[in-house]
Enzyme design. Structure first.
Site, short mmCIF file in Angstrom:
data_model
loop_
_atom_site.label_atom_id
_atom_site.label_comp_id
_atom_site.label_asym_id
_atom_site.label_seq_id
_atom_site.Cartn_x
_atom_site.Cartn_y
_atom_site.Cartn_z
N LYS A 13 -11.91 13.98 2.83
CA LYS A 13 -12.48 14.91 3.90
C LYS A 13 -12.05 15.53 5.28
O LYS A 13 -12.20 16.82 5.10
CB LYS A 13 -13.83 13.87 4.39
CG LYS A 13 -14.60 13.34 3.48
CD LYS A 13 -15.13 12.48 3.97
CE LYS A 13 -15.06 11.57 5.21
NZ LYS A 13 -14.34 9.77 4.05
N ARG A 88 -21.25 8.06 9.39
CA ARG A 88 -21.48 6.83 7.73
C ARG A 88 -22.37 5.73 8.66
O ARG A 88 -22.77 4.42 7.51
CB ARG A 88 -20.22 6.13 8.28
CG ARG A 88 -18.46 7.09 8.13
CD ARG A 88 -17.81 6.51 9.19
NE ARG A 88 -16.63 6.40 8.21
CZ ARG A 88 -15.23 7.04 8.60
NH1 ARG A 88 -15.21 7.90 8.77
NH2 ARG A 88 -14.24 7.28 7.62
N ARG A 127 -0.25 6.68 1.41
CA ARG A 127 -0.59 7.74 2.16
C ARG A 127 -0.01 7.02 3.21
O ARG A 127 -0.06 6.34 3.91
CB ARG A 127 -2.05 7.85 2.68
CG ARG A 127 -2.15 8.88 3.86
CD ARG A 127 -4.01 9.28 4.01
NE ARG A 127 -4.78 8.23 4.56
CZ ARG A 127 -6.23 8.49 4.48
NH1 ARG A 127 -6.27 9.47 4.36
NH2 ARG A 127 -6.70 7.35 5.16
N ARG A 156 -0.91 4.37 8.48
CA ARG A 156 -2.30 3.48 9.30
C ARG A 156 -2.74 1.83 8.52
O ARG A 156 -2.12 1.92 7.85
CB ARG A 156 -3.79 4.66 9.17
CG ARG A 156 -3.50 6.12 9.48
CD ARG A 156 -4.41 6.75 8.98
NE ARG A 156 -5.67 6.19 8.67
CZ ARG A 156 -7.24 6.75 8.75
NH1 ARG A 156 -6.77 8.58 8.61
NH2 ARG A 156 -8.24 6.23 8.20
N ARG A 167 -12.68 -1.33 4.09
CA ARG A 167 -13.35 0.31 4.54
C ARG A 167 -14.22 0.49 2.69
O ARG A 167 -15.77 1.54 3.02
CB ARG A 167 -12.26 1.08 4.46
CG ARG A 167 -11.99 0.93 5.93
CD ARG A 167 -10.04 1.78 5.78
NE ARG A 167 -10.32 3.43 5.82
CZ ARG A 167 -8.97 4.09 5.74
NH1 ARG A 167 -8.26 3.44 4.60
NH2 ARG A 167 -9.44 5.29 5.18
#
Ligand code: AMP
Length: 217
Positions: A13, A88, A127, A156, A167
């Site tokens: 996204k 969300r 990532r 992160r 998540r």
């Protein structure tokens, strides 16, 4: 044009939102970026959101609605905005509809990015993200310089395995119902958005082209 990007963590996204916003010449709003900047600056918003974010939980709807309301009233967003990860939960979708309608606007298109869960976990685990401009990279070590702004790439906290699992759980339990909500709005309301499903597996540029084709078509 107001565009909502929906999809699980790691679906792209942020990457696609950036590209689409640039090509349409409108800004992007990502609540995750706003919240991470607040955490880094240790503002009251950041202090309130930090623990939930690091666990991989959603922050409360009231917090997101406040961010949405302030950001959407900014003059540079009057022409339209790409909303990345802003909606969300169903109450957030209802709140967004209210905020936009007070401004005489609506959600025009919902882009739903679809990718299998194994690939999502693989992407998030590999990532790193620029702590300055938030650009994500795949397979670059923490500490590497960001090719875009020279900032430092970091992992992160919510890209650690336990937070990734949380998540995904939050996505299934709280965000997936938003898809059905928008699909029913599309069918029952004249103001309902067009819902477009995008296969988000594959070449980044090819996916952007598909998305732009849908938006311009
Ligand atoms: P993202 O950068 O979009 O992956 O967001 C990172 C984290 O910020 C999420 O895991 C949530 O903890 C929080 N967050 C961002 N946007 C929202 C939202 N719309 N509702 C609730 N929490 C959010």
């Amino acid at each position: 044009m107001n565009i909502v990007l929906l999809g699980p963590p790691g679906a792209g996204k942020g990457t696609q939102g950036e590209r689409v916003a640039q090509r349409l010449g409108i800004p992007k709003l990502a609540t995750g970026d706003v919240l991470r900047a607040a955490v880094a600056a240790k503002t009251p918003l950041g202090l309130a959101a930090k623990a939930a974010m690091e666990r991989g939980d959603l922050v409360p709807d009231s917090v997101i609605l406040g961010i949405m309301k302030d950001a959407l009233a900014e003059p540079e967003k009057a022409k339209g905005v790409v909303l990345d990860g802003v909606v969300r939960t169903v109450p957030q979708a209802e709140g967004l509809e209210r905020v936009l309608s007070e401004l005489g606007r609506k959600v025009n298109v919902v882009l739903l990015f679809e990718v299998g869960e194994d690939e999502l976990v693989r992407r998030l685990s590999a990532r790193t993200t620029c702590e300055g401009c938030q650009t994500p990279y795949t397979g670059l070590e923490p500490g590497t310089a960001c090719a875009k702004c020279g900032g430092k790439l970091v992992r992160r906290k919510d890209d650690e395995p336990a937070a990734i699992r949380q998540r995904m759980r939050a996505y299934h339990e709280q965000t997936e119902p938003v898809i059905a909500w928008y699909e029913s709005r599309a069918k029952t309301s004249a103001n309902g958005p067009r819902v477009v499903r995008v296969n988000a597996l594959g070449d980044i540029e090819a996916i952007t082209k598909t998305v732009m084709g849908e938006l311009e078509g």
